[in-house]
Design an enzyme around this catalytic site. Structure first.
Site, PDB file in Angstrom:
ATOM      1  N   HIS A   1      -3.438  11.621 -12.004  1.00 19.18           N
ATOM      2  CA  HIS A   1      -3.037  10.943 -10.759  1.00 19.18           C
ATOM      3  C   HIS A   1      -3.586  11.690  -9.533  1.00 19.18           C
ATOM      4  O   HIS A   1      -4.288  11.112  -8.700  1.00 19.18           O
ATOM      5  CB  HIS A   1      -1.505  10.877 -10.698  1.00 19.18           C
ATOM      6  CG  HIS A   1      -0.965  10.251  -9.444  1.00 19.18           C
ATOM      7  ND1 HIS A   1      -0.474   8.972  -9.416  1.00 19.18           N
ATOM      8  CD2 HIS A   1      -0.851  10.722  -8.172  1.00 19.18           C
ATOM      9  CE1 HIS A   1      -0.079   8.675  -8.186  1.00 19.18           C
ATOM     10  NE2 HIS A   1      -0.298   9.727  -7.409  1.00 19.18           N
ATOM     11  N   GLU A   2      -3.301  12.969  -9.445  1.00 18.94           N
ATOM     12  CA  GLU A   2      -3.749  13.734  -8.273  1.00 18.94           C
ATOM     13  C   GLU A   2      -5.272  13.784  -8.222  1.00 18.94           C
ATOM     14  O   GLU A   2      -5.868  13.767  -7.151  1.00 18.94           O
ATOM     15  CB  GLU A   2      -3.152  15.144  -8.278  1.00 18.94           C
ATOM     16  CG  GLU A   2      -1.628  15.191  -8.218  1.00 18.94           C
ATOM     17  CD  GLU A   2      -1.022  14.331  -7.113  1.00 18.94           C
ATOM     18  OE1 GLU A   2      -1.676  14.116  -6.078  1.00 18.94           O
ATOM     19  OE2 GLU A   2       0.116  13.845  -7.295  1.00 18.94           O
TER      20      GLU A   2
ATOM     21  N   HIS B   1      -6.627  10.825  -6.378  1.00 19.70           N
ATOM     22  CA  HIS B   1      -6.644  11.020  -4.920  1.00 19.70           C
ATOM     23  C   HIS B   1      -7.830  11.908  -4.541  1.00 19.70           C
ATOM     24  O   HIS B   1      -8.542  11.654  -3.572  1.00 19.70           O
ATOM     25  CB  HIS B   1      -5.361  11.712  -4.450  1.00 19.70           C
ATOM     26  CG  HIS B   1      -4.139  10.844  -4.460  1.00 19.70           C
ATOM     27  ND1 HIS B   1      -4.094   9.643  -3.797  1.00 19.70           N
ATOM     28  CD2 HIS B   1      -2.919  11.010  -5.033  1.00 19.70           C
ATOM     29  CE1 HIS B   1      -2.871   9.105  -3.970  1.00 19.70           C
ATOM     30  NE2 HIS B   1      -2.152   9.910  -4.718  1.00 19.70           N
TER      31      HIS B   1
ATOM     32  N   PHE C   1      15.881   5.371   5.048  1.00 22.73           N
ATOM     33  CA  PHE C   1      16.681   5.775   6.215  1.00 22.73           C
ATOM     34  C   PHE C   1      16.400   7.211   6.654  1.00 22.73           C
ATOM     35  O   PHE C   1      16.780   7.608   7.744  1.00 22.73           O
ATOM     36  CB  PHE C   1      18.175   5.583   5.929  1.00 22.73           C
ATOM     37  CG  PHE C   1      18.549   4.134   5.754  1.00 22.73           C
ATOM     38  CD1 PHE C   1      18.373   3.233   6.802  1.00 22.73           C
ATOM     39  CD2 PHE C   1      19.036   3.666   4.548  1.00 22.73           C
ATOM     40  CE1 PHE C   1      18.690   1.893   6.649  1.00 22.73           C
ATOM     41  CE2 PHE C   1      19.356   2.326   4.383  1.00 22.73           C
ATOM     42  CZ  PHE C   1      19.183   1.434   5.432  1.00 22.73           C
ATOM     43  N   ALA C   2      15.745   7.986   5.795  1.00 19.22           N
ATOM     44  CA  ALA C   2      15.440   9.361   6.196  1.00 19.22           C
ATOM     45  C   ALA C   2      13.982   9.721   5.925  1.00 19.22           C
ATOM     46  O   ALA C   2      13.545  10.817   6.219  1.00 19.22           O
ATOM     47  CB  ALA C   2      16.360  10.331   5.465  1.00 19.22           C
ATOM     48  N   GLY C   3      13.209   8.797   5.349  1.00 22.94           N
ATOM     49  CA  GLY C   3      11.809   9.090   5.055  1.00 22.94           C
ATOM     50  C   GLY C   3      10.913   8.076   5.735  1.00 22.94           C
ATOM     51  O   GLY C   3      11.352   7.335   6.599  1.00 22.94           O
ATOM     52  N   GLY C   4       9.689   8.019   5.309  1.00 22.43           N
ATOM     53  CA  GLY C   4       8.727   7.153   5.996  1.00 22.43           C
ATOM     54  C   GLY C   4       8.564   5.773   5.385  1.00 22.43           C
ATOM     55  O   GLY C   4       7.618   5.071   5.712  1.00 22.43           O
TER      56      GLY C   4
HETATM   57 ZN    ZN Z   1      -0.124   9.713  -5.299  1.00 24.12          ZN
END
Ligand code: ZN
Length: 692
Positions: free
Chosen positions: A474-475, A478, A608-611
């Site tokens: 996965h990484e 990116h 409510f607390a993240g993006g």
């Molecule tokens: Zn990812």
């Protein structure tokens, strides 16, 4: 040591020469210098824009100096945040926390600069301008992000906007503190080991440590490492019920009640979005995403919901049957599902994740991953340890070449967990961005790839769980988008300027290859005997992939729809509390309705607390893209090397190369020849209606 190592702002950082004290000494100096230069730039722009018949502003006049200010901050502050994550010390953490507010203040100042906004707009709107599509997109993104920061608001309106932004930030912080406190405050001490029958020894040991004993009593909590195993393994139904009820009602009572915060957050977001000219927060959020609008997201979620619901119903029925056959007297409740799913999983697959580790030693997995990249993208990856300064002896450095041996990029790999000084989880970050310098030189991209997998011990290499293998792939996905970019404007190279709901495409795409026979069987060999992974285990791995996917998908749809509709349809005038509103959505998106005391929203930190506000759908959106992209390879036949290589080349030349330089839907069409469809994800998740 030259005093400016942290402020060098080019090339690979010398991590060994950067300490906490330099952060406090040098970051303020950097910010002061940037601030002064920004003022000068603003003055020049103001003058340029006020000259009545001057030549129009050019890209070269505006963008390189503007970019270089941001790049200096990104480089220096990037090293600080990187070291905070991978080589933390109390001193570094404190220095980071001391400087962060000033860094944020500087970005806010730039983001609300009216003269900069005006200059960017005049550059974009010039008649006969010679901008290429990438430049146009960079300007459009910059203008939109400034608009969302309130640059277009006048006097009082802007002050009100800024006040509300600060209030929203404070509410987010309180929200997550409440969840954290509520999670930590609850505990249950169990004295009788019999009560914990079924719970694995490894977990019992941890629970005993929590109670500061060696072998009981055991202290249960609501943190993931305690909560998940109890719900999954504890045979005692009453115990599961107690723990479940405590978990789903977190932060919903007394001083820690997030209920009032939720209403205030939703109301303020509505206010902010209207100030900026949007009907609601969902429209504001989607304005900077790949999805065309609320309807497009609703349509996609409905396709997945319709496919997942009958499968989830069937899964629940099977669990009920299994439970009944083992003597359960009543229908399963919410606190029974994980337990019986685990029983069914054992019965069906008998797959022990731990027992697979010896087949996945890190060096072999890396060879497998690098071979796959060569097969798909015609690149060669070679170790170049010693070529680059590192921050810890575990860290390795690699170079990426094309087939002719020409260097393209580099990356650091920091694979092992170091709980005392390294943040958990896995991520890819940018060390250097690809960039054509004004003098014609090319800066090559360099990525940080960070995992937290099992370290080696003695003669035994790092033996990876299959999940750790998937995480690495996965990484690396990116990383490939960062490293194989051909864009020369750093603002749109690699993952820069890629919309939030499209950025997980390459990463999730790479995960698919962990199940590809050639890839998996090529790397899975027992680290001492060299034996290949038994065929039966391969088949179990592949079929366990769709296990309980109806329920899993439906759960994500429930979260995504609740998030989207709270930010597009809910308002206090409805006369429904957000909780009641969520229960209405649950009628069609759950197979077991939330229990009376379930206050899930009070702990929904993502939105409510993240993006993730009006963005939770992004997980599924990107999964649809990545599954559909992988199906292009399935269509030509995964065993057909030439066809796979040709499709891989097309993937590299579009999705990996073009990054944020064009609209993601356009890039996707270049790769696939059509828009993405949800069919492949539905099939991969085992949700396709059986055709008999
Ligand atoms: Zn990812």
């Amino acid at each position: 040591m030259p005093p400016s190592e942290l402020l060098r702002c080019e090339g690979l950082p010398r991590f060994d020469a950067i300490e906490a004290e330099h952060v406090d000494q040098q970051i303020p100096a950097l910010l002061a210098d940037l601030s002064e230069r920004f003022t000068t730039l603003e003055d020049q722009l103001r003058e340029r824009l006020s000259e009545p018949d001057s030549t129009p502003l050019s890209w070269d006049e505006l963008m390189p100096p503007f970019h270089s200010l941001g790049e200096r901050l990104r480089w220096s502050w990037g090293v600080v945040t990187h070291l905070t994550a991978v080589r933390n010390t109390p001193e570094l953490r404190e220095a980071h926390a001391r400087q962060q507010p000033e860094v944020v203040r500087f970005s806010n100042r730039v983001g609300q600069s009216r003269v900069l906004h005006q200059a960017l707009r005049s550059l974009l709107e010039q008649k006969n301008n010679t901008l290429d599509p990438t430049q146009v997109r960079i300007l459009e993104t910059e203008l939109l992000s400034m608009q969302h920061r309130g640059v277009g608001l006048k006097g009082d309106e802007q002050q009100a906007f800024n006040r509300t932004s600060e209030r929203l930030a404070a509410l987010s912080t309180s929200f997550s503190n409440h969840v954290l406190d509520a999670t930590q405050q609850w505990s249950l001490v169990v004295h009788d080991r019999d009560q914990l029958r079924g719970v694995p020894d490894r977990v019992l040991d941890n629970l005993a440590v929590n109670a500061a004993t060696a072998d009981g009593p055991w202290r249960l909590g609501l943190d993931m490492p305690s909560y998940v195993p109890i719900l999954t393994h504890a045979e005692n139904r009453d115990l599961r019920e107690t723990v479940y009820k405590a978990y789903v009602s977190r932060a919903s009572q007394g001083e820690l009640d997030n209920g009032p915060l939720i209403e205030e957050i939703l109301a303020l977001r509505q206010e902010q979005s209207q100030r900026l000219g949007y009907a609601n927060w969902a429209e504001l959020s989607l304005a900077s995403k790949m999805a065309d609008g609320v309807d497009a997201v609703e349509t996609l979620l409905e396709e997945l919901r319709a496919a997942a619901l009958p499968v989830a119903e069937q899964e629940l029925k099977e669990l009920n049957q299994l439970a009944a056959s083992r003597g359960a007297k009543e229908a399963l409740a919410a606190w029974d599902v994980s337990f019986w799913a685990e029983q069914l999983r054992r019965e069906r697959f008998d797959l022990d994740q731990e027992a697979l580790r010896p087949w996945f030693p890190l060096p072999q997995v890396l060879d497998g991953l690098f071979n796959l990249c060569e097969r798909l993208f015609a690149i060669r990856i070679e170790a170049a340890d010693g070529d680059a300064p590192i921050w810890h002896e575990d860290v390795r450095f690699f170079r990426v070449h094309d087939r002719r041996g020409e260097a393209l990029a580099g990356f650091y790999l920091d694979p092992f967990s170091r709980p005392a000084s390294k943040r958990g989880g896995a991520w890819m970050d940018e060390c250097l961005n690809r960039r054509r310098q004004p003098n014609g030189d090319l800066t090559q991209p360099v990525a940080y790839l960070i995992c937290n997998q099992t370290p080696p011990s003695g003669e035994t290499p790092s033996l990876m769980s299959f999940e750790e293998v998937e995480t690495l792939f996965h990484e690396f996905g990116h990383g490939l988008q960062h490293m194989l970019t051909t864009v020369e404007h750093p603002q749109a190279a690699g993952i820069n300027n890629v919309e939030w709901d499209a950025v997980e495409l390459p990463s999730q795409f790479m995960e698919n290859w962990c199940f590809d026979r050639k890839t998996l069987m090529g790397m899975a060999r027992h680290w001492t005997t060299g034996e290949p992974l038994p065929e039966a285990d391969y088949i179990k791995l592949c079929s366990s992939r769709t296990f309980m996917q109806g329920s899993g998908t439906l759960r994500q749809i429930h979260f995504a729809l609740t998030d989207l509709r709270l930010h597009s349809q809910w308002s206090p005038e409805l006369g429904l509390s957000p909780d009641a509103f969520r229960r209405r959505i649950a009628e069609t998106t759950t197979v077991l309705p939330p229990i009376e005391t379930d206050r899930f929203l009070c702990a929904f930190g993502h939105i409510f607390a993240g993006g993730y506000a009006a963005g939770y759908y992004s997980y599924k959106w990107a999964e649809v893209l990545s599954a559909d992209a992988f199906s292009a390879f399935e269509e030509v036949g995964l065993e057909q090397d030439d066809a796979v290589a040709a499709t891989g080349e097309r993937f590299r030349n579009t999705i990996l190369s073009l990054g944020g330089s064009l609209r993601p839907a356009e890039i996707y069409r270049q790769f696939r020849g059509r828009d993405a469809s949800s069919a492949a994800l539905i099939r991969h998740s085992g949700l396709a209606a059986s055709t008999g």
